[in-house]
Design an enzyme around this catalytic site. Structure first.
Site, mmCIF file in Angstrom:
data_model
loop_
_atom_site.group_PDB
_atom_site.id
_atom_site.type_symbol
_atom_site.label_atom_id
_atom_site.label_comp_id
_atom_site.label_asym_id
_atom_site.label_seq_id
_atom_site.Cartn_x
_atom_site.Cartn_y
_atom_site.Cartn_z
ATOM 1 C CE1 TYR A 1 0.831 0.328 4.506
ATOM 2 C CE2 TYR A 1 -0.005 -1.905 4.295
ATOM 3 C CZ TYR A 1 0.680 -0.943 5.013
ATOM 4 O OH TYR A 1 1.204 -1.257 6.237
ATOM 5 C CB VAL B 1 0.716 7.995 5.712
ATOM 6 C CG1 VAL B 1 -0.189 7.934 6.933
ATOM 7 C CG2 VAL B 1 1.569 9.253 5.734
ATOM 8 N N GLY C 1 1.198 3.621 -3.249
ATOM 9 C CA GLY C 1 0.258 4.671 -3.631
ATOM 10 C C GLY C 1 -0.226 5.528 -2.476
ATOM 11 C CG HIS C 2 -2.175 5.766 1.635
ATOM 12 N ND1 HIS C 2 -1.883 6.063 2.938
ATOM 13 C CD2 HIS C 2 -3.410 6.253 1.400
ATOM 14 C CE1 HIS C 2 -2.922 6.682 3.487
ATOM 15 N NE2 HIS C 2 -3.845 6.810 2.573
ATOM 16 C CG PHE C 3 -0.366 9.747 0.448
ATOM 17 C CD1 PHE C 3 -1.491 9.700 -0.373
ATOM 18 C CD2 PHE C 3 -0.543 9.800 1.814
ATOM 19 C CE1 PHE C 3 -2.757 9.744 0.181
ATOM 20 C CE2 PHE C 3 -1.811 9.839 2.368
ATOM 21 C CZ PHE C 3 -2.919 9.807 1.557
#
Length: 150
Positions: free
Chosen positions: A46, A56, A49-51
């Site tokens: 994750y 985070v 893409g986060h971020f």
């Protein structure tokens, strides 16, 4: 030293990679309390893409991690042996600190009440001595055994 390691955790809950978020159980008092750990690494999918440039851990995955720790606590009860616990609701969720790669999350889950095949747990996620998240989760455990436990 862990009370339950990753293979013992996988014997209890059906979650698998990439959505198994508990690395070990440090303390366990069936029907009362669990303390579990997640090591957060940059290799988590994750974070792509986060971020980008500001990794985070998504709050929803912190809640999912708390639910997995709660499931371990619930399923260590003799009355729920070989079953699956499902989240019924999330109440009073509060996010207090960002969780980033390199952090170690300690989940402290306390059984609040049980009735028949449902109940509630109080959950707190800590990074170090700071609260990262807290919530009350409700759960339901259907009577049917897990297919792999039959």
């Amino acid at each position: 030293m862990a009370v339950l390691d990753i293979t013992e955790i996988m014997d209890l809950i059906p979650n698998r990679y990439p959505i198994l978020y508990i690395d070990r159980v440090d303390e366990l008092v069936p029907d009362e309390k669990i303390v579990a750990t997640k090591n957060v690494t940059i290799n988590e999918n994750y974070f792509q893409g986060h971020f980008p440039g500001n990794p985070v851990m998504p709050g929803v995955l912190i809640i999912e991690s708390m639910a997995q720790a709660a499931s371990i606590l619930i399923l260590k009860s003799e009355k729920y042996k070989d079953k699956t616990a499902y989240m019924g609701s999330i109440k009073n969720a509060k996010f207090r600190k960002m969780v980033r790669p390199g952090d170690v999350i300690r989940f402290e889950i306390t059984m609040k009440k049980q009735h028949s095949n449902m109940g509630t747990v109080d959950c707190i996620a800590y990074v170090g001595d700071k609260k990262a998240c807290q919530a009350e989760l409700s759960f339901i455990v259907p009577d049917k055994k897990r297919p792999e436990a039959e």
